[in-house]
Write a protein that holds these residues in place. Structure first.
Motif, PDB file in Angstrom:
ATOM      1  N   LEU A   5      14.516 -15.009  40.900  1.00  0.00           N
ATOM      2  CA  LEU A   5      15.592 -14.005  40.763  1.00  0.00           C
ATOM      3  C   LEU A   5      15.481 -13.528  39.247  1.00  0.00           C
ATOM      4  O   LEU A   5      14.812 -14.257  38.562  1.00  0.00           O
ATOM      5  CB  LEU A   5      17.002 -14.577  40.724  1.00  0.00           C
ATOM      6  N   GLY A   6      15.768 -12.251  38.919  1.00  0.00           N
ATOM      7  CA  GLY A   6      15.707 -11.800  37.672  1.00  0.00           C
ATOM      8  C   GLY A   6      17.327 -11.748  37.136  1.00  0.00           C
ATOM      9  O   GLY A   6      18.011 -11.231  38.027  1.00  0.00           O
ATOM     10  N   VAL A   7      17.520 -11.680  36.058  1.00  0.00           N
ATOM     11  CA  VAL A   7      18.858 -11.499  35.289  1.00  0.00           C
ATOM     12  C   VAL A   7      18.677 -11.050  33.892  1.00  0.00           C
ATOM     13  O   VAL A   7      17.633 -11.158  33.119  1.00  0.00           O
ATOM     14  CB  VAL A   7      19.652 -12.770  35.133  1.00  0.00           C
ATOM     15  N   GLY A   8      19.627 -10.149  33.446  1.00  0.00           N
ATOM     16  CA  GLY A   8      19.574  -9.430  32.246  1.00  0.00           C
ATOM     17  C   GLY A   8      21.036  -9.103  31.896  1.00  0.00           C
ATOM     18  O   GLY A   8      21.782  -8.909  32.755  1.00  0.00           O
ATOM     19  N   GLY A   9      21.328  -8.948  30.531  1.00  0.00           N
ATOM     20  CA  GLY A   9      22.488  -8.589  30.049  1.00  0.00           C
ATOM     21  C   GLY A   9      22.896  -8.973  28.704  1.00  0.00           C
ATOM     22  O   GLY A   9      23.653  -8.233  28.065  1.00  0.00           O
ATOM     23  N   SER A  10      22.235  -9.765  28.232  1.00  0.00           N
ATOM     24  CA  SER A  10      22.209 -10.091  26.693  1.00  0.00           C
ATOM     25  C   SER A  10      20.624 -10.436  26.199  1.00  0.00           C
ATOM     26  O   SER A  10      19.702 -10.168  26.963  1.00  0.00           O
ATOM     27  CB  SER A  10      23.046 -11.170  26.399  1.00  0.00           C
ATOM     28  N   CYS A  11      20.630 -10.922  24.919  1.00  0.00           N
ATOM     29  CA  CYS A  11      19.384 -11.024  24.406  1.00  0.00           C
ATOM     30  C   CYS A  11      18.565 -11.995  25.290  1.00  0.00           C
ATOM     31  O   CYS A  11      19.369 -13.034  25.783  1.00  0.00           O
ATOM     32  CB  CYS A  11      19.772 -11.809  22.970  1.00  0.00           C
ATOM     33  N   TYR A  12      17.378 -12.070  25.542  1.00  0.00           N
ATOM     34  CA  TYR A  12      16.719 -12.864  26.254  1.00  0.00           C
ATOM     35  C   TYR A  12      16.459 -14.141  25.824  1.00  0.00           C
ATOM     36  O   TYR A  12      16.225 -15.200  26.368  1.00  0.00           O
ATOM     37  CB  TYR A  12      15.345 -12.033  26.796  1.00  0.00           C
ATOM     38  N   TRP A  13      16.557 -14.358  24.610  1.00  0.00           N
ATOM     39  CA  TRP A  13      16.434 -16.004  23.842  1.00  0.00           C
ATOM     40  C   TRP A  13      17.784 -16.424  24.299  1.00  0.00           C
ATOM     41  O   TRP A  13      17.707 -17.813  24.733  1.00  0.00           O
ATOM     42  CB  TRP A  13      16.349 -15.816  22.595  1.00  0.00           C
ATOM     43  N   CYS A  14      18.884 -15.784  24.513  1.00  0.00           N
ATOM     44  CA  CYS A  14      20.250 -16.478  24.716  1.00  0.00           C
ATOM     45  C   CYS A  14      19.985 -16.959  26.460  1.00  0.00           C
ATOM     46  O   CYS A  14      20.520 -18.010  26.870  1.00  0.00           O
ATOM     47  CB  CYS A  14      21.272 -15.558  24.463  1.00  0.00           C
ATOM     48  N   THR A  15      19.883 -15.743  27.202  1.00  0.00           N
ATOM     49  CA  THR A  15      19.687 -15.790  28.520  1.00  0.00           C
ATOM     50  C   THR A  15      18.678 -16.969  28.859  1.00  0.00           C
ATOM     51  O   THR A  15      18.981 -17.905  29.789  1.00  0.00           O
ATOM     52  CB  THR A  15      19.353 -14.358  29.185  1.00  0.00           C
ATOM     53  N   GLU A  16      17.697 -16.765  28.489  1.00  0.00           N
ATOM     54  CA  GLU A  16      16.777 -17.876  28.794  1.00  0.00           C
ATOM     55  C   GLU A  16      17.176 -19.471  28.407  1.00  0.00           C
ATOM     56  O   GLU A  16      16.786 -20.448  29.235  1.00  0.00           O
ATOM     57  CB  GLU A  16      15.365 -17.614  27.659  1.00  0.00           C
ATOM     58  N   ALA A  17      17.641 -19.621  27.278  1.00  0.00           N
ATOM     59  CA  ALA A  17      18.230 -20.859  26.770  1.00  0.00           C
ATOM     60  C   ALA A  17      19.141 -21.459  27.816  1.00  0.00           C
ATOM     61  O   ALA A  17      19.317 -22.524  28.215  1.00  0.00           O
ATOM     62  CB  ALA A  17      18.735 -20.858  25.605  1.00  0.00           C
ATOM     63  N   PRO A 146      26.561 -22.176  20.252  1.00  0.00           N
ATOM     64  CA  PRO A 146      27.751 -22.056  20.859  1.00  0.00           C
ATOM     65  C   PRO A 146      27.788 -21.681  22.371  1.00  0.00           C
ATOM     66  O   PRO A 146      28.786 -21.847  23.023  1.00  0.00           O
ATOM     67  CB  PRO A 146      28.351 -20.847  20.236  1.00  0.00           C
ATOM     68  N   LYS A 147      26.837 -20.819  22.767  1.00  0.00           N
ATOM     69  CA  LYS A 147      26.741 -20.395  24.224  1.00  0.00           C
ATOM     70  C   LYS A 147      26.413 -21.579  25.113  1.00  0.00           C
ATOM     71  O   LYS A 147      27.051 -21.769  25.979  1.00  0.00           O
ATOM     72  CB  LYS A 147      25.864 -19.357  24.524  1.00  0.00           C
ATOM     73  N   LEU A 148      25.604 -22.556  24.502  1.00  0.00           N
ATOM     74  CA  LEU A 148      25.222 -23.704  25.365  1.00  0.00           C
ATOM     75  C   LEU A 148      26.356 -24.603  25.315  1.00  0.00           C
ATOM     76  O   LEU A 148      26.715 -25.309  26.346  1.00  0.00           O
ATOM     77  CB  LEU A 148      23.923 -24.241  24.972  1.00  0.00           C
TER      78      LEU A 148
END
Length: 169
Positions: A5-17, A146-148
């Protein structure tokens, strides 16, 4: 069964983490992804390989909706398209059903779209696994941490707690 699956919506560093921190996620690659038609421009995103016996498509979509601004149609949506990139029509139909169901839990309408995956360009190798290679970087501490922490609070049962807590503390 292994799925993609692919996802996107914010910075890929954040999404990847975020997605690298989940049980059942086997591999995450960050970069630039696109679809077809009106969505053929590349935007930041990730590709996820996951084990459907451990984490479901709807689980991934739910986590995605709650870990980025899925209701905000801000001015940078060309670079940060809010989307789920599906690898076939059946997966797209399942994703749309999940988005419809999960969207009812939001006060505002979600803008996240289910799109057909077209192309992916990985970011440079030294950016891959950005958070977990050096969580003490200022961007990691100020933006990703903070996201994690929110991910742990909201979806703790789906998170590899040992991995995340080791990086956070």
């Amino acid at each position: 069964m292994i799925n993609k699956l692919g996802v996107g919506g914010s910075c890929y560093w954040c999404t990847e983490a975020i997605f690298t921190s989940l049980n059942g996620v086997i591999k995450v690659t960050q970069g630039w992804v696109n679809s077809i038609g009106d969505q053929s421009g590349f935007s930041e995103g990730i590709l996820i390989e996951f084990d459907t016996e451990i984490i479901t498509l709807c689980d991934l979509i739910e986590i995605h909706l709650h870990t980025h601004s899925s209701t905000s149609n801000h001015s940078r949506r060309d670079k940060y398209r809010s989307a789920v990139y599906c690898f076939d029509e059946l997966q797209k139909q399942s994703a749309e059903e999940c988005l419809d169901l999960l969207g009812k839990g939001f006060e505002e309408q979600i803008i996240t779209q289910a799109l057909i995956f077209n192309e992916f360009k990985a970011s440079a190798a030294h950016y891959q696994n950005y958070f977990y290679t050096e969580p003490s970087r200022p961007f990691c501490k100020n933006i990703i941490t903070p996201k994690l922490k929110k991910l742990l609070e909201q979806f703790g049962e789906k998170v590899d707690e040992v991995k995340v807590k080791k990086a956070l503390y």
